[in-house]
Design a protein around this motif. Structure first.
Motif: not given
Ligand code: CO
Length: 412
Positions: A52, A77, A80, A88, A92
């Motif tokens: 990712l 956040q 996307t 995620l 992140t």
């Protein structure tokens, strides 16, 4: 200053293949040559986090201003679109920690200073004691106490279900070591709640006899019980004054937590399966927990954990941010910086990194006499031995499958 390059790789921290943890690592380099390091985490899904970042997030970072940490968090956040799931949140986190590292190095200040400065000089931690029998577990707790630990999590294998017990010394997830011919992806262990519910109060009765009130004791249920089962357990443990009882029931069942609260004064800690402040918020505002346990590399990084601490403060909920080995060394360092800065710190889990990991990541938080401290070096204060780290290959990791006697799936 602009971001010039983002590199991603998954490093296996353990020398033993398959024993984990694997760390999705991120190295961000600026056009002025400043380097920031971070790591995400998702045991059993590490490659998903790395992919990712590499394929979908890193392209947006090239040419961006590394000073804009909050804006970058919002970008990943919200822009996307799909909102934070676990993958995620881990991706992140890795980028967020690396950007904070750059910010600190650029300012010439350690992260705790950027977060408002120290609210305390050192961070109380707890270690993981465990045993296959109550005698073994007592010996393990005593050895931690002897080494200087002031708070100790104690786990004992469930009689008759040793291999399927959580945290009782059989490797991560409590599944025991796989037999030579057993593929870890197909490893199945058996466990039953009734003998577990009998064994745990016996363990803590013995422990208080052996250690008196000289150390804080903790226990992790690992989401394996129903609300009324854990209410029984928490009541039975009240005479032994636990520091907290961790992960009593699966986090999805908020009404179950309310039921538990109505039946016991044993303090409750939850949060390692939360991915964000949104997950943690109802338990905080509802006074359903005493300690919030989101993990730095699993919940969006320093930007998000700092906000969770702020949200918890007026509710007198303290932090016990998650810190097992799979949290990753850089995320652990960032966590201890945060622990030092926030007013409502409670306790920190010790990932028990060995000399080997300390050589790969020089300047990790220093343990002494039951507490962690960090150096005053800028940023995270950690020097990564990149050449050697890149030689540590990823080995697939699988949580063991836990089933009941009748063959039904049980929370692991
Ligand atoms: Co836990």
């Amino acid at each position: 200053m602009r971001i010039a390059n983002v590199e991603v790789f998954v490093a296996g921290l353990s020398r033993t293949p398959g024993s984990g943890p694997n760390c999705p690592m991120v190295k961000i380099t600026t056009d002025e040559g400043l380097i920031g390091w971070g790591n995400g985490a998702l045991s059993g899904g590490e490659q998903a986090v790395a992919t990712l970042i590499e394929q979908h997030l890193a392209p947006r970072l090239i040419g961006a201003d590394p000073d804009r940490v909050e804006d970058t968090w919002q970008l990943f956040q919200r822009s996307t679109y799909w909102r934070a799931g676990r993958v995620l949140a881990g991706a992140t986190a890795a980028i967020d920690i690396a950007l904070w590292d750059i910010k600190g190095k650029r300012a010439g200040l350690p992260l705790y200073s950027l977060l408002g400065g120290k609210s305390r000089d050192k961070v109380l931690c707890y270690g993981h004691a465990a045993g296959a029998t109550i005698d073994d577990a007592v010996q393990s707790v005593l050895s931690y106490k002897e080494r200087g630990y002031r708070a100790i999590r104690a786990q004992v294998a469930t009689p008759g279900y040793e291999g399927g017990s959580y945290g009782a010394g059989g490797g991560q997830g409590g599944g025991g070591r796989p037999a030579a011919d057993e593929h870890p992806a197909r490893r199945v262990r058996t466990w039953e709640p009734t003998p577990y519910l009998r064994a745990v109060p016996q363990l803590f009765e013995r422990l208080r006899q052996e250690v008196g009130d000289s150390v804080e004791l903790l226990h992790d249920v690992h989401d394996r019980l129903t609300p009324i089962q854990v209410a029984q357990l928490a009541r039975e443990l009240e005479p032994y004054h636990l520091f907290f009882l961790e992960d009593p029931i699966p986090v999805e069942n908020r009404d179950g937590l309310r039921l538990l609260r109505e039946h016991t004064t044993t303090p409750i800690a939850i949060g390692e399966r939360y991915s964000s402040k949104y997950d943690a918020l109802p338990a905080i505002t509802g006074q359903l927990i005493d300690y919030v346990r989101n993990g730095m590399s699993k919940s969006g990084g320093l930007t998000e954990l700092r906000k969770i601490a702020v949200l918890a403060e007026p509710f007198q909920v303290k932090t016990a941010f998650q810190g097992p080995a799979d949290i990753g060394p850089l995320a652990f360092a960032a966590t201890v910086h945060l622990d030092l800065a926030i007013p409502n710190f409670g306790i920190q889990e010790d990932p028990h990194y060995g000399a080997d990991v300390h050589e790969l990541f020089q300047g990790l938080p220093h343990w002494s006499d039951g507490y962690f401290t960090v150096s005053d070096r800028p940023g995270l204060g950690v020097e990564v031995d990149e050449a050697r780290l890149r030689q540590r290959p990823y080995h697939p990791f699988f949580f063991p499958v836990i089933r009941r006697e009748d063959g039904a799936i049980q929370d692991p």
